[in-house]
Design a protein around this motif. Structure first.
Motif, short mmCIF file in Angstrom:
data_model
loop_
_atom_site.label_atom_id
_atom_site.label_comp_id
_atom_site.label_asym_id
_atom_site.label_seq_id
_atom_site.Cartn_x
_atom_site.Cartn_y
_atom_site.Cartn_z
N LEU A 31 0.76 -1.33 -0.01
CA LEU A 31 -0.04 -0.06 0.01
C LEU A 31 0.82 1.26 -0.05
O LEU A 31 0.39 2.50 -0.19
CB LEU A 31 -0.92 0.21 1.08
CG LEU A 31 -1.94 -0.85 1.28
CD1 LEU A 31 -2.85 -0.92 2.38
CD2 LEU A 31 -3.10 -1.04 0.20
N LEU B 51 -2.02 2.28 -4.31
CA LEU B 51 -3.00 2.75 -3.33
C LEU B 51 -4.31 3.29 -4.19
O LEU B 51 -5.33 2.81 -3.77
CB LEU B 51 -2.48 3.85 -2.57
CG LEU B 51 -3.09 4.10 -1.09
CD1 LEU B 51 -3.31 2.96 -0.31
CD2 LEU B 51 -2.31 5.19 -0.51
N ARG B 52 -3.93 3.73 -5.22
CA ARG B 52 -5.03 4.21 -6.15
C ARG B 52 -5.74 3.17 -6.85
O ARG B 52 -7.03 3.00 -7.11
CB ARG B 52 -4.34 5.20 -7.44
CG ARG B 52 -4.33 6.41 -6.75
CD ARG B 52 -3.89 7.50 -8.05
NE ARG B 52 -5.00 7.74 -8.96
CZ ARG B 52 -4.82 8.29 -10.22
NH1 ARG B 52 -3.60 8.66 -10.55
NH2 ARG B 52 -5.84 8.53 -11.06
N LEU C 289 -6.06 0.02 -5.63
CA LEU C 289 -6.89 -0.80 -4.62
C LEU C 289 -8.16 0.09 -4.46
O LEU C 289 -9.06 -0.55 -4.26
CB LEU C 289 -5.72 -0.60 -3.11
CG LEU C 289 -6.75 -1.39 -2.06
CD1 LEU C 289 -6.48 -2.91 -2.34
CD2 LEU C 289 -6.50 -0.90 -0.85
N SER C 290 -8.13 1.50 -4.33
CA SER C 290 -9.31 2.17 -4.15
C SER C 290 -10.11 2.26 -5.33
O SER C 290 -11.24 2.09 -5.10
CB SER C 290 -9.04 3.82 -3.97
OG SER C 290 -8.55 4.37 -5.03
N MET C 291 -9.57 2.20 -6.52
CA MET C 291 -10.36 1.73 -7.73
C MET C 291 -11.12 0.20 -7.66
O MET C 291 -12.19 0.21 -8.13
CB MET C 291 -9.70 2.05 -9.12
CG MET C 291 -9.07 3.36 -9.17
SD MET C 291 -7.97 3.44 -10.62
CE MET C 291 -8.91 3.42 -11.89
N ALA D 212 -11.64 -1.54 -4.89
CA ALA D 212 -12.31 -1.61 -3.44
C ALA D 212 -13.80 -1.08 -3.84
O ALA D 212 -14.81 -1.31 -3.35
CB ALA D 212 -11.83 -1.20 -2.44
N SER D 213 -13.80 0.22 -4.57
CA SER D 213 -14.97 1.08 -4.77
C SER D 213 -15.73 0.65 -6.01
O SER D 213 -16.73 1.20 -6.41
CB SER D 213 -14.83 2.38 -4.69
OG SER D 213 -13.67 2.92 -5.80
N PRO E 150 -11.57 -8.54 1.00
CA PRO E 150 -12.14 -7.67 2.41
C PRO E 150 -11.53 -7.99 3.68
O PRO E 150 -11.16 -7.05 4.56
CB PRO E 150 -13.79 -7.71 2.48
CG PRO E 150 -13.98 -8.17 1.21
CD PRO E 150 -12.83 -8.87 0.60
N LEU F 95 -8.26 -6.10 4.41
CA LEU F 95 -8.39 -4.85 5.17
C LEU F 95 -9.12 -4.71 6.56
O LEU F 95 -8.57 -3.87 7.53
CB LEU F 95 -9.58 -3.95 4.25
CG LEU F 95 -9.06 -3.64 2.84
CD1 LEU F 95 -9.69 -2.36 2.10
CD2 LEU F 95 -7.39 -3.36 2.79
N VAL F 96 -9.63 -5.81 7.04
CA VAL F 96 -10.13 -6.11 8.18
C VAL F 96 -9.06 -6.22 9.16
O VAL F 96 -8.90 -5.68 10.09
CB VAL F 96 -11.31 -7.40 8.41
CG1 VAL F 96 -11.38 -7.59 9.61
CG2 VAL F 96 -12.44 -6.85 7.64
N LEU G 63 -5.74 -5.35 8.55
CA LEU G 63 -5.12 -4.07 8.92
C LEU G 63 -5.76 -2.96 9.57
O LEU G 63 -4.97 -2.41 10.67
CB LEU G 63 -4.81 -3.27 7.50
CG LEU G 63 -3.95 -4.33 6.36
CD1 LEU G 63 -3.49 -3.62 5.05
CD2 LEU G 63 -2.59 -4.99 7.11
N THR G 64 -6.97 -3.10 9.37
CA THR G 64 -7.87 -1.93 10.26
C THR G 64 -7.77 -2.51 11.95
O THR G 64 -7.71 -1.62 12.66
CB THR G 64 -9.26 -1.77 9.91
OG1 THR G 64 -9.70 -2.98 9.85
CG2 THR G 64 -9.10 -0.89 8.36
#
Lengths: 128, 128
Positions: free
Chosen positions: B45, B51-52, B54-56, B58-59, B109, B112-113, B115-116
């Motif tokens: 990341l 990062l971009r 991943l965001s593309m 993920a969303s 998912p 990300l769970v 890492l958060t």
């Protein structure tokens, strides 16, 4: 839920780019400047020694750790540990104070709030 | 709260080290092997393009994105984009399928769970 924008650890230069609105990755793609602002924080965490250092600082009972209490856990020289701590500090993840002979490190909680907000998958259905 | 251990994205080799118990950084220092397992995910990341991407991914409304819809947002060659996607996949952050001519990417998912959960500062007062 984490508000977009506005949370800026004081020690990071790059973080000024995050004054613009951003949303968790599950909700909206990041803009290039937003990604450039977040990436150094993740990059700083992308090393096992730095990740251990961060966890030692973050979990310290008194809220801060003397660098003298960090070095013993690693088979690394003092300057190498100091370099890794500098990377964490420049990324805005920790802050430090020199008091007498030693430097003391403490977590910047807002930085972790920012990162967990960005990666939060539970915000997918939230309104924008 | 995220349970310790057990959450392992299927695509990451390193993640097998996370079968051992770990706790959020605000609660307990990471062991060396745990830090070595998490670090590659953060390192993946730690690049603005990844990062971009991943965001593309993920969303994406449909839950997955064709690589053909990712390349247009970057002034980079196809092979460079593919390299970055491979890094994200090897870190266990995204998964992919080839269908016909194109490769389709989707978020993992659980990564990300994980890492958060590691960076969650609200768990400081929780029992171990």
């Amino acid at each position: 839920m984490l508000c977009k924008g506005g949370l800026m650890p004081s020690t990071s230069i790059e973080m000024t780019s995050l004054s613009a609105a951003w949303a968790p990755v599950v909700r909206r793609p990041l803009e290039a400047d937003q990604a450039s602002a977040f990436a150094p924080m993740f990059k700083a965490l992308g090393d096992p020694v730095r990740l251990r250092l961060l966890s030692m600082i973050a979990s310290a009972g008194g809220g801060e750790v003397c660098v003298c209490d960090l070095t013993g856990s690693f088979k690394l020289t003092g300057p190498t540990i100091s370099h890794h701590l500098k990377v964490l500090r420049e990324a805005g993840l920790v802050d430090s104070d020199r008091r007498g002979t030693w430097v003391y490190y403490r977590l910047v909680p807002a930085a972790l709030v920012l990162l967990t907000g960005l990666l939060d998958i539970t915000s997918a259905a939230a309104t924008n």
